[in-house]
Design an enzyme around this catalytic site. Structure first.
Site, PDB file in Angstrom:
ATOM      1  N   SER A 157       0.829  -1.207   0.000  1.00 22.68           N
ATOM      2  CA  SER A 157       0.000   0.000   0.000  1.00 22.68           C
ATOM      3  C   SER A 157       0.863   1.257   0.000  1.00 22.68           C
ATOM      4  O   SER A 157       1.994   1.252   0.486  1.00 22.68           O
ATOM      5  CB  SER A 157      -0.886   0.004   1.242  1.00 22.68           C
ATOM      6  OG  SER A 157      -1.653   1.177   1.246  1.00 22.68           O
ATOM      7  N   LYS A 212      -4.784  -6.357   3.995  1.00 22.41           N
ATOM      8  CA  LYS A 212      -4.753  -5.265   3.011  1.00 22.41           C
ATOM      9  C   LYS A 212      -6.185  -4.864   2.629  1.00 22.41           C
ATOM     10  O   LYS A 212      -6.499  -3.678   2.488  1.00 22.41           O
ATOM     11  CB  LYS A 212      -3.956  -5.699   1.775  1.00 22.41           C
ATOM     12  CG  LYS A 212      -4.059  -4.755   0.577  1.00 22.41           C
ATOM     13  CD  LYS A 212      -3.327  -3.456   0.825  1.00 22.41           C
ATOM     14  CE  LYS A 212      -3.523  -2.337  -0.141  1.00 22.41           C
ATOM     15  NZ  LYS A 212      -3.920  -2.516  -1.482  1.00 22.41           N
ATOM     16  N   HIS A 215      -7.626  -2.851   5.379  1.00 30.79           N
ATOM     17  CA  HIS A 215      -6.991  -1.526   5.282  1.00 30.79           C
ATOM     18  C   HIS A 215      -7.764  -0.657   4.283  1.00 30.79           C
ATOM     19  O   HIS A 215      -8.106   0.487   4.557  1.00 30.79           O
ATOM     20  CB  HIS A 215      -5.524  -1.680   4.847  1.00 30.79           C
ATOM     21  CG  HIS A 215      -4.922  -0.439   4.263  1.00 30.79           C
ATOM     22  ND1 HIS A 215      -5.168  -0.028   2.968  1.00 30.79           N
ATOM     23  CD2 HIS A 215      -4.114   0.503   4.794  1.00 30.79           C
ATOM     24  CE1 HIS A 215      -4.540   1.102   2.742  1.00 30.79           C
ATOM     25  NE2 HIS A 215      -3.886   1.449   3.827  1.00 30.79           N
ATOM     26  N   ASN A 216      -8.047  -1.222   3.133  1.00 29.52           N
ATOM     27  CA  ASN A 216      -8.759  -0.440   2.112  1.00 29.52           C
ATOM     28  C   ASN A 216     -10.172  -0.080   2.559  1.00 29.52           C
ATOM     29  O   ASN A 216     -10.648   1.021   2.293  1.00 29.52           O
ATOM     30  CB  ASN A 216      -8.825  -1.213   0.792  1.00 29.52           C
ATOM     31  CG  ASN A 216      -7.488  -1.229   0.082  1.00 29.52           C
ATOM     32  OD1 ASN A 216      -6.460  -1.008   0.698  1.00 29.52           O
ATOM     33  ND2 ASN A 216      -7.484  -1.492  -1.198  1.00 29.52           N
ATOM     34  N   GLU A 219      -9.967   2.733   4.861  1.00 32.35           N
ATOM     35  CA  GLU A 219      -9.711   3.941   4.062  1.00 32.35           C
ATOM     36  C   GLU A 219     -11.042   4.525   3.556  1.00 32.35           C
ATOM     37  O   GLU A 219     -11.256   5.740   3.623  1.00 32.35           O
ATOM     38  CB  GLU A 219      -8.810   3.535   2.896  1.00 32.35           C
ATOM     39  CG  GLU A 219      -8.389   4.638   1.976  1.00 32.35           C
ATOM     40  CD  GLU A 219      -7.531   4.071   0.839  1.00 32.35           C
ATOM     41  OE1 GLU A 219      -6.584   3.310   1.100  1.00 32.35           O
ATOM     42  OE2 GLU A 219      -7.834   4.392  -0.322  1.00 32.35           O
TER      43      GLU A 219
END
Ligand code: 2AM
Length: 511
Positions: A157, A212, A215-216, A219
């Site tokens: 990332s 991941k 994480h997105n 976001e």
């Protein structure tokens, strides 16, 4: 003493560089530390980053002409070498072979794996650094393990800049690969604090890609929260863009210090060629590539109330119905004549605190999902390390993540961030402001899906008794689904509510 002209010195220097470069290209000795397949911008930048840290990288790409282009341009004068074929690439690698794939997620990854397998030996390592779905990573991990090959799926990332100068890296898969990757991965990763790398081993199978994905999703949540704060400032406090930019700049010096708050201030200030603000001219219809959606789907799949990310995804969906909203705005009215009469500075501080409290809820929910996935798949996740991986290098990087790391350092088994003393106090301190913002916004007709869902979650989570007793009674009434008594949990009973339903209960199930 004889003097050489500057031109002559430069010419000799260039000749020496060329000779070194050519020797690197033509030597048949295994000389590269690692190979990378996929020379789009991310791949190229990751190679240059590894080169900067002293590793010799062999570059390869499906379209081989791109290898030559790369060596003659971006990688000119570096130690990077190229390969003409996969066989050529493998022959140039030190043992065990370490090969990073940075190609389009999906079939391209499987195709390359199939071509690589006959060229590799037991103990060799394939790393997928693309945006693969975590289930695919788990499948590849298992099938390569049967062939004695070590597969790693790593979240990467930070975009192009991150890849070049320090990404957040989230590797997971076959753990035997980690000692062979640790040095390279931690050298090239972003650093925070006293040089701690934003990269550590995440866990087995698809754990790296799962982390991941979350994480997105987070976001998406962070961005939606900032958008709601902007909406309130713009439409309740009627602030102009320069004023709002100043507020975000201020906020960036508080607990909210983060990349997304920083860029929001810059965006608000940004002037178009005609000297007016660009932001209000941008069409309010949000795009998405699906990673937030996958987080929300996983949340539903594993029964975890990750409501804020879900709302953030739906808010983008609602925004994309632009034409329909334009129609609706002509016939559907909101509250009439409600004007904000309170103290502006106080309300701004209320919004800041509402954002902070909602953000705590969002991260608490994200970590709940990680815990549930760990249970589901038998992964042993290091939550503090995950917070540190997100602390720098990536889009959600923030000072706040350092606090999350500290909470898991205090208690690695922490069930929920909301049960940590620092975060429970932080939410407590924000609570009154948060409630004022939500009630004012609702009265003024401002949509705030993430602020409101965060508050509802908080109120639900802190209630010992929810109305689900009635829900259970309803289910038993119409479907004989049975229920438990508070005094006897674990024992399911059925009541004949109407006197004519009989005593037969339906088989108990939990969907
Ligand atoms: P290319 O340059 O030959 O198109 C990002 O798109 C990277 O993924 C590029 O390196 C691209 O290679 C590679 N890629 C995309 N689709 C691919 C496929 N089906 N097989 C192999 N590589 C692919």
């Amino acid at each position: 003493m004889r003097k050489f002209s500057r031109d002559r010195i430069t010419a000799v220097k260039t000749l020496i560089e060329t000779l070194i470069f050519e020797r690197n290209q033509t030597s048949t000795m295994a000389q590269a530390d690692i190979a990378l397949i996929g020379l789009a911008v991310m791949g190229q930048n990751l190679i240059l980053n590894m080169n900067d840290h002293g590793f010799v990288v062999c570059a390869f790409n499906r379209t081989v002409s791109k290898v030559h282009d790369f060596l003659n341009n971006e990688a000119k004068g570096t130690k990077v070498i190229g390969a003409e074929s996969l066989k050529d690439m493998v022959s140039k690698l030190k043992k065990p072979c370490r090969i990073i794939l940075l190609v389009k997620a999906g079939q391209a990854v499987d195709d390359f794996i199939d071509k690589l397998v006959p060229l590799l030996e037991p103990g060799d390592i394939i790393i997928d650094g693309g945006n693969s779905e975590y289930r695919d990573t788990t499948r590849r991990c298992k099938s390569l393990k049967e062939k004695n090959l070590l597969f790693v799926g790593s979240g990467v990332s930070g975009g192009e800049d991150g890849a070049r100068y320090g990404p957040s890296l989230m590797p997971g898969g076959h753990k035997d690969a980690w000692p062979h990757l640790k040095d390279i991965f931690q050298s090239i990763a972003a650093k925070v604090g006293t040089g701690e790398p934003c990269c550590d081993w995440v866990g087995d199978e698809g754990a790296g890609h799962f982390v991941k994905m979350v994480h997105n999703g987070i976001e998406y949540g962070d961005m939606q929260l900032i958008c709601e704060a902007y909406h309130l400032m713009k439409d309740v406090l009627c602030m102009n863009h320069d004023e709002m930019a100043q507020v975000f700049e201020q906020w960036n010096k508080t607990e909210l210090d983060s990349f997304l708050i920083e860029i929001t201030a810059n965006i608000l200030k940004f002037k178009d060629a005609d000297g007016t603000n660009l932001l209000p001219k941008i069409r309010d219809s949000a795009g998405q590539k699906g990673t937030g959606k996958w987080t929300a789907i996983s949340a539903l799949e594993y029964g975890t109330p990750v409501t804020l990310i879900g709302e953030a995804v739906f808010a983008r969906c609602l925004s994309s119905l632009k034409d329909e909203r334009v129609q609706a705005s002509k016939s559907l009215s909101g509250p009439q004549g409600v004007k904000f009469t309170g103290n502006k500075a106080q309300f701004l501080e209320d919004i800041r605190k509402a954002l902070y409290a909602s953000k705590i809820i969002s991260y608490a929910q994200g970590f709940m999902l990680l815990r549930q996935a760990a249970l589901e798949f038998g992964w042993s996740l290091n939550y503090g390390a995950i917070a540190l991986m997100w602390r720098g290098g990536c889009i959600i990087r923030s000072v706040f993540l350092g606090k999350i790391k500290e909470a898991f350092d205090r208690n690695p088994e922490l069930q929920s961030l909301l049960l940590d003393s620092f975060f429970s106090k932080a939410v407590q301190d924000c609570q009154d402001s948060w409630r004022r913002v939500v009630s004012t916004g609702v009265q003024q007709g401002i949509p705030m899906p993430s602020f409101t869902t965060a508050l509802s979650f908080y109120d639900g989570y802190r209630h010992e008794m929810l109305p689900a007793n009635l829900l259970q009674a309803q289910r038993d009434y119409f479907g004989a689904h049975t229920y438990e008594l508070l005094s006897n949990p674990g024992t399911f009973i059925h009541t004949n509510w109407t006197g004519h339903g009989g005593k037969v209960s339906s088989s108990s199930y939990n969907a």
